[in-house]
Design an enzyme around this catalytic site. Structure first.
Site, mmCIF file in Angstrom:
data_model
loop_
_atom_site.group_PDB
_atom_site.id
_atom_site.type_symbol
_atom_site.label_atom_id
_atom_site.label_comp_id
_atom_site.label_asym_id
_atom_site.label_seq_id
_atom_site.Cartn_x
_atom_site.Cartn_y
_atom_site.Cartn_z
ATOM 1 N N HIS A 186 3.985 12.497 -11.234
ATOM 2 C CA HIS A 186 3.991 13.870 -10.716
ATOM 3 C C HIS A 186 5.365 14.151 -10.095
ATOM 4 O O HIS A 186 5.549 13.974 -8.885
ATOM 5 C CB HIS A 186 2.939 14.066 -9.624
ATOM 6 C CG HIS A 186 1.513 13.976 -10.054
ATOM 7 N ND1 HIS A 186 0.783 15.075 -10.456
ATOM 8 C CD2 HIS A 186 0.661 12.924 -10.110
ATOM 9 C CE1 HIS A 186 -0.459 14.705 -10.735
ATOM 10 N NE2 HIS A 186 -0.559 13.403 -10.545
ATOM 11 N N GLU A 206 -5.814 5.484 -11.225
ATOM 12 C CA GLU A 206 -6.900 6.292 -10.677
ATOM 13 C C GLU A 206 -8.085 6.056 -11.602
ATOM 14 O O GLU A 206 -8.028 6.388 -12.788
ATOM 15 C CB GLU A 206 -6.515 7.764 -10.639
ATOM 16 C CG GLU A 206 -5.413 8.051 -9.637
ATOM 17 C CD GLU A 206 -5.313 9.533 -9.328
ATOM 18 O OE1 GLU A 206 -5.808 9.954 -8.272
ATOM 19 O OE2 GLU A 206 -4.750 10.265 -10.150
ATOM 20 N N GLU A 220 4.891 11.927 -6.439
ATOM 21 C CA GLU A 220 3.757 11.003 -6.509
ATOM 22 C C GLU A 220 3.759 10.311 -7.877
ATOM 23 O O GLU A 220 3.953 10.956 -8.906
ATOM 24 C CB GLU A 220 2.467 11.801 -6.314
ATOM 25 C CG GLU A 220 1.182 11.040 -6.480
ATOM 26 C CD GLU A 220 -0.049 11.930 -6.246
ATOM 27 O OE1 GLU A 220 -1.156 11.476 -6.570
ATOM 28 O OE2 GLU A 220 0.101 13.075 -5.771
ATOM 29 N N ASP A 237 1.099 8.033 -9.789
ATOM 30 C CA ASP A 237 -0.238 7.440 -9.793
ATOM 31 C C ASP A 237 -0.264 6.251 -10.749
ATOM 32 O O ASP A 237 -0.158 6.415 -11.966
ATOM 33 C CB ASP A 237 -1.287 8.473 -10.214
ATOM 34 C CG ASP A 237 -1.382 9.627 -9.232
ATOM 35 O OD1 ASP A 237 -1.214 9.386 -8.026
ATOM 36 O OD2 ASP A 237 -1.618 10.767 -9.672
#
Length: 438
Positions: free
Chosen positions: A212, A201, A196, A198
């Site tokens: 991640h 956010e 992942e 991001d």
């Protein structure tokens, strides 16, 4: 996932969204794409009928006495144009989309994926590239999150496997670095993991961007300790780096960088262009990911990310392995990012390609305190790294935000991707060697 026959009651009508693919030589060219709602939000009913397969948090025993029967007996239903708007609050806008936090009918949040044609997710390959998106999180308060991020989902949404006949057209196949339980798998000790990245956010008080890495290639089923669900350190024994290497300006000491109002460098009360650059060590498409740079554009001004002022992590404004290692050491956090291969691992996934998810959500498990408040709860806010944002947590519970902020929304617009420096008007020169020293 189980209940994944393709529904035939409602015709799936995915809202369109335009992307821009950019090069330095040729500028930006429009690409037509669509958005599809995740299967977890959809009506699941018996094939050939109209009875719910899943109701009030439980499976219908008639259709789902076991997982195999459920797979065969249940279908994930389509959503038509009116349903996207009225039932799920997904409203196409010029150059983008608005996601309402709640609808009149009581739906909360949404998660969508960018598709290429109706039956496949678009795969973005972003190593040695940049990705740009305009966001408006001005109405998202403490405890809420408008998230734009990439995950290594299967291009077809798992269609043709595990009796999944629905696939990407119906938003199946979700995975991320938290290794979520699949809704249609009965055993809560099983999950589905994938890498992942991001991008954004955020609410109007705090924002973070976080790689991640995982030891996985593509969506990978997990069970038990490999999912990293348990306490006592099991979180750091799974396939994925669940904490990630987060860059949150407030957590890194720059409390006046991002927030609502002109007193902040980046004003979250107004729309904002978010640029993310994935640089390789040698500037080529075959190089290793060495640095992730963030640039903001607002009111015609280009703003670099805030520098960290945390002792022993000073000066860093981009994500590098050096930053991640120093941050984990300063905060006393386990360095799972390094254990999972760090940026090199993340870069390998960016090269393979990832699916873009656009979402808005609230958080029953931690009330989003990991983003905008004090987290973990049991640690003193004075401890380095514990305070992530200015929220005190008292207004962050989903019951509170749903009562007080039901009209909140997030918009995502002007999605662009391409060569470094090609997606926004004010050129920012790539830095092959980081000028930052710890």
């Amino acid at each position: 996932a189980l209940a994944q026959q393709a529904g035939t009651v409602v015709s799936e009508q995915q809202p369109p969204i335009e992307l821009q693919h950019c090069t330095l030589a040729g500028g930006c060219q429009a690409e037509q794409a669509s958005l599809v709602l995740d299967a977890n939000w959809r009506w699941v009913h018996n094939t050939g009928g109209y009875k719910n397969c899943y109701e009030n948090g439980a499976w219908n025993a008639e259709f789902c006495p076991n997982e195999t029967a459920c797979r065969k007996n249940c279908a994930v239903e389509g959503v038509d144009s009116a349903g996207y708007i009225n039932n799920y609050g997904v409203q196409a806008e010029p150059d983008g989309v608005r996601l309402k936090f709640m609808t009149e009918g009581g739906n909360v949040g949404s998660r969508l994926y960018v598709t290429e044609g109706q039956d496949a997710y678009k795969i973005f390959k972003l190593l040695n590239r940049e990705f740009t998106i305009d966001v408006d999180t001005s109405t998202l308060e403490c405890g809420m999150n408008g998230a734009a991020y990439f995950i290594e989902m299967d291009r077809l949404g798992g269609k043709g496997r595990d009796n999944n006949e629905a696939g990407a057209k119906f938003g199946t196949g979700y995975c991320d670095a938290q290794c979520p339980n699949e809704k249609f798998v009965f055993d809560s000790n099983k999950g589905i993991c994938c890498v992942e990245m991001d991008i954004w956010e955020a609410n109007n008080r705090a924002a973070a961007w976080t790689p991640h890495p995982c030891s996985t290639v593509g969506p990978t089923k997990c069970e038990g300790i490999d999912c990293g669900y348990g306490d006592n350190g099991e979180r750091w024994k799974g396939f994925c780096d669940k904490d990630g290497c987060d860059m949150n300006s407030y957590r890194m000491g720059a409390h006046d960088f991002y927030g609502p109002g002109p007193e902040f460098t980046v004003d979250s009360s107004k729309p904002l262009t978010v640029v993310t650059q994935f640089l390789t060590h040698d500037g080529t498409d075959n190089g290793m990911l060495s640095e992730i740079i963030r640039v903001y554009v607002q009111d015609g001004k280009v703003v670099g990310h805030a520098n960290s002022s945390i002792p022993n992590v000073t000066g860093h404004s981009s994500v590098t392995d050096g930053f991640c290692d120093a941050q984990k050491a300063a905060f006393g956090d386990f360095n799972h990012h390094q254990a999972k291969g760090g940026l090199q691992s993340m870069g390998e996934t960016l090269k393979r390609g990832m699916v873009l998810s656009l979402s808005v959500w609230d958080d029953f498990s931690t009330h989003m305190k990991w983003l905008d408040s004090k987290f973990p709860d049991n640690q003193e806010k004075e401890k380095l790294g514990v305070t992530r944002g200015p929220c005190d947590g008292t207004t962050s519970h989903p019951e509170y935000v749903r009562q007080h902020h039901r009209n909140a929304y997030v918009t995502y617009k002007n999605i662009k991707y391409g060569e470094i420096g090609s997606t926004f008007s004010s050129r920012v020169h790539r830095r092959l060697e980081s000028s930052v020293h710890v």
